[in-house]
Design an enzyme around this catalytic site. Structure first.
Site, PDB file in Angstrom:
ATOM      1  N   SER A  80       0.823  -1.210   0.000  1.00 55.86           N
ATOM      2  CA  SER A  80       0.000   0.000   0.000  1.00 55.86           C
ATOM      3  C   SER A  80       0.854   1.256   0.000  1.00 55.86           C
ATOM      4  CB  SER A  80      -0.906   0.025   1.227  1.00 55.86           C
ATOM      5  OG  SER A  80      -1.648   1.233   1.242  1.00 55.86           O
ATOM      6  N   LYS A  89      -4.629  -6.901   3.716  1.00 53.08           N
ATOM      7  CA  LYS A  89      -4.625  -5.771   2.774  1.00 53.08           C
ATOM      8  C   LYS A  89      -6.061  -5.436   2.354  1.00 53.08           C
ATOM      9  CE  LYS A  89      -3.074  -2.593  -0.055  1.00 53.08           C
ATOM     10  NZ  LYS A  89      -3.973  -2.300  -1.093  1.00 53.08           N
ATOM     11  N   HIS A 118      -7.506  -3.476   5.059  1.00 53.98           N
ATOM     12  CA  HIS A 118      -6.910  -2.130   4.965  1.00 53.98           C
ATOM     13  C   HIS A 118      -7.695  -1.290   3.952  1.00 53.98           C
ATOM     14  CE1 HIS A 118      -4.485   0.672   2.560  1.00 53.98           C
ATOM     15  NE2 HIS A 118      -3.856   0.978   3.686  1.00 53.98           N
ATOM     16  N   ASN A 119      -7.962  -1.886   2.798  1.00 58.12           N
ATOM     17  CA  ASN A 119      -8.672  -1.141   1.748  1.00 58.12           C
ATOM     18  C   ASN A 119     -10.102  -0.825   2.151  1.00 58.12           C
ATOM     19  OD1 ASN A 119      -6.287  -1.557   0.323  1.00 58.12           O
ATOM     20  ND2 ASN A 119      -7.355  -1.764  -1.610  1.00 58.12           N
ATOM     21  N   GLU A 155      -9.905   1.968   4.321  1.00 55.73           N
ATOM     22  CA  GLU A 155      -9.604   3.140   3.467  1.00 55.73           C
ATOM     23  C   GLU A 155     -10.913   3.711   2.884  1.00 55.73           C
ATOM     24  OE1 GLU A 155      -6.447   2.441   0.462  1.00 55.73           O
ATOM     25  OE2 GLU A 155      -7.907   3.092  -1.019  1.00 55.73           O
TER      26      GLU A 155
HETATM   27  C1  6PG Z   1      -3.301   1.326  -1.524  1.00 58.34           C
HETATM   28  C2  6PG Z   1      -4.659   1.430  -2.199  1.00 58.34           C
HETATM   29  C3  6PG Z   1      -4.693   0.749  -3.507  1.00 58.34           C
HETATM   30  C4  6PG Z   1      -6.076   0.733  -4.156  1.00 58.34           C
HETATM   31  C5  6PG Z   1      -6.583   2.045  -4.573  1.00 58.34           C
HETATM   32  C6  6PG Z   1      -7.816   1.979  -5.456  1.00 58.34           C
HETATM   33  O1  6PG Z   1      -3.295   0.771  -0.454  1.00 58.34           O
HETATM   34  O2  6PG Z   1      -2.297   1.802  -2.063  1.00 58.34           O
HETATM   35  O3  6PG Z   1      -5.590   0.798  -1.367  1.00 58.34           O
HETATM   36  O4  6PG Z   1      -4.294  -0.567  -3.278  1.00 58.34           O
HETATM   37  O5  6PG Z   1      -5.989  -0.031  -5.288  1.00 58.34           O
HETATM   38  O6  6PG Z   1      -6.827   2.841  -3.476  1.00 58.34           O
HETATM   39  O7  6PG Z   1      -8.897   1.376  -4.837  1.00 58.34           O
HETATM   40  P1  6PG Z   1     -10.372   1.640  -5.369  1.00 58.34           P
HETATM   41  O8  6PG Z   1     -10.284   1.860  -6.851  1.00 58.34           O
HETATM   42  O9  6PG Z   1     -11.155   0.429  -5.057  1.00 58.34           O
HETATM   43  O10 6PG Z   1     -10.849   2.863  -4.670  1.00 58.34           O
END
Ligand code: 6PG
Length: 469
Positions: free
Chosen positions: A116, A170, A173-174, A177
């Site tokens: 990430s 991960k 984590h997303n 996010e």
């Molecule tokens: C990271 C992000 C990355 C992710 C983008 C797009 O940890 O660097 O999580 O892995 O791919 O943020 O995610 P979305 O297109 O689903 O918003």
């Protein structure tokens, strides 16, 4: 991402061989970004494999899904027993479990690693979450921990666990996010629509928030986004269409939450908020027909309400992380993984998109009590919610009164109120199920004992079997 990880590895003294199916890209990379470095290029997979030291370590950064399997299929005949394949993309953890098992049978070690931090992170220090074949870890540990972000000298990378554990973490984590981003979007909505703050004022507010408990990468970039102007002097943000896409990891987190029965309500709402945003045409049509309150303007002390939003955001964020850790705990139980929750908080403390000071507090909570059942029960977070609770309720009720949607603020509060309840109305739910379908209900006085009642006098006394999905 791949190029930047290679350059990062090169900076740390590792000699890397680069390969891309579009071989021109390799030549352009060597002639430009990698010029003057020790990076080697290969024009075919076999050439690449031939340059590698044994055990070979091959890291893939390709689109999740079929492309990963295709690459693995082409690599396997070229590799030897004991070689390592690492998937650094956002693969689904179930795919990673399958690939690890199948490659193990062929004598190869597979690692699925969350990476990430975007392009910048890949270049100067990502957060890395490797999991899979533990036998591979001694061969990649030094590389991964050298290139990862550091917080207080500690790398934001450690071994997560077997099979798909790295990609599972991960994925969560997303999901988190998604939740963090949606919470900030709702705060922006309230500041813009209810309070009528200008972009400069909103940016100032975010700058202040970034100095306190909300200090994080996402608040920091939002502060900069809000004040960014186009060459015509207008805020660029207001020229961006209000529809958001997604690549799937947030959705997978929500699906897992349903699969394992853990209520990740905030992340679920964050995913749905993106779905609702993308129904733009329907929303525009509905906006002409469906009316809300006469005004969405807040009447009162705007400065005070801004500080309520700050606290509501903080409290909701605590709930979101508590839910995320609940899901990881349940997955660990289901798969027999031993996840080090404090170690995960440290991996997320720097380098990644959700990096924040707050993750340091989570790390402290798990350091104090490694088997902490829920973050909400940690003394630090309990106090934080106690302090924020009045503000949180004011923000949610005000938003509802003004007709401004705050799905993540609201669902976090509903979860909090549900989680802290020793009684919920599910007794009625059991009775309803038994009334219409003879599904039986469990007795209050005798947990584990299920009985059926003939509620109407004309239903039978036969009940259906009792089972849980
Ligand atoms: C990271 C992000 C990355 C992710 C983008 C797009 O940890 O660097 O999580 O892995 O791919 O943020 O995610 P979305 O297109 O689903 O918003």
């Amino acid at each position: 991402m791949g190029q930047n990880l290679i350059l990062n590895m090169n900076d740390h003294g590792f000699v890397v061989c680069a390969f891309n199916r579009t071989v021109d890209k390799v030549d352009r990379f060597l002639a430009n970004e990698a010029k003057g470095t020790k990076v080697i290029g290969a024009h075919s997979l076999s050439e690449m494999v031939a340059t590698l030291k044994k055990p070979r370590r091959v890291m893939l950064l390709v689109k999740a899904g079929r492309p990963v399997d295709d690459f693995i299929d082409s690599l396997v005949p070229l590799l030897e027993k004991g070689d390592v394949i690492i998937d650094g993309g956002n693969s689904e953890y179930k795919d990673t479990i399958r690939r690890e098992r199948s490659l193990r049978e062929q004598g190869l070690y597979f690692v699925g690693s969350g990476v990430s931090g975007g392009e910048e992170g890949a270049r100067y220090g990502p957060s890395m979450m490797p999991g899979g074949a533990l036998e591979a870890w001694p061969h990649i540990k030094d590389i991964f921990q050298s290139i990862a972000a550091k917080v207080d000298g500690q790398p934001c990378c450690d071994w997560v666990g077997p099979e798909g554990a790295g990609h599972f973490v991960k994925m969560v984590h997303n999901g988190i996010e998604y939740g963090d981003m949606q919470l900030i979007c709702e705060a922006y909505h309230l500041m813009k629509s209810a309070l009528g703050l200008s972009h400069t004022e909103m940016s100032q507010v975010l700058d202040d928030w970034n100095k306190g408990e909300l200090s994080s990468f996402l608040i920091e970039i939002t502060r900069d986004i809000v004040k960014f102007t186009d060459p015509d002097g207008q805020p660029l943000l207001e020229k961006i269409r209000d529809t958001a896409g997604q690549k799937g990891t947030g959705k997978w987190t929500a699906i897992s939450s349903l699969e394992y029965g853990i209520p990740l309500t905030l992340i679920g709402e964050a995913v749905y908020a993106r779905c609702l945003s993308s129904l733009k045409d329907e929303r525009v049509a509905a906006s002409k027909v469906l009316k809300g309150p006469a005004s969405n303007q807040f009447q009162g002390d705007k400065k005070l309400f801004t500080s309520h939003i700050q606290k509501a955001l903080y409290a909701s964020k605590i709930v979101s992380y508590a839910q995320g850790f609940m899901l990881m705990r349940e997955a660990a139980k289901q798969f027999g993984w031993k996840l080090n929750m404090g170690g995960i908080a440290l991996m997320w403390r720097g380098g990644c998109i959700i990096r924040s000071a707050f993750l340091g507090n989570i790390k402290d909570a798990f350091d104090k009590k490694p088997d902490l059942s829920n973050l909400l029960l940690d003394a630090f977070f309990k106090k934080a919610i106690d302090d924020a609770q009045d503000s949180w309720r004011k923000v949610v009720t005000t938003a509802i009164t003004l007709g401004i949607p705050t799905p993540t603020f609201s669902s976090a509060l509903a979860f909090f109120d549900g989680y802290r309840s020793d009684w919920l109305p599910a007794n009625l739910l059991q009775a309803q199920r038994d009334y219409f379908g003879a599904h039986t209900y469990e007795l209050q006085a005798e947990p584990g004992k299920f009985v059926h009642t003939n509620w109407t006098g004309h239903g039978g006394s036969v009940s259906s079997t009792t089972y849980q999905v």
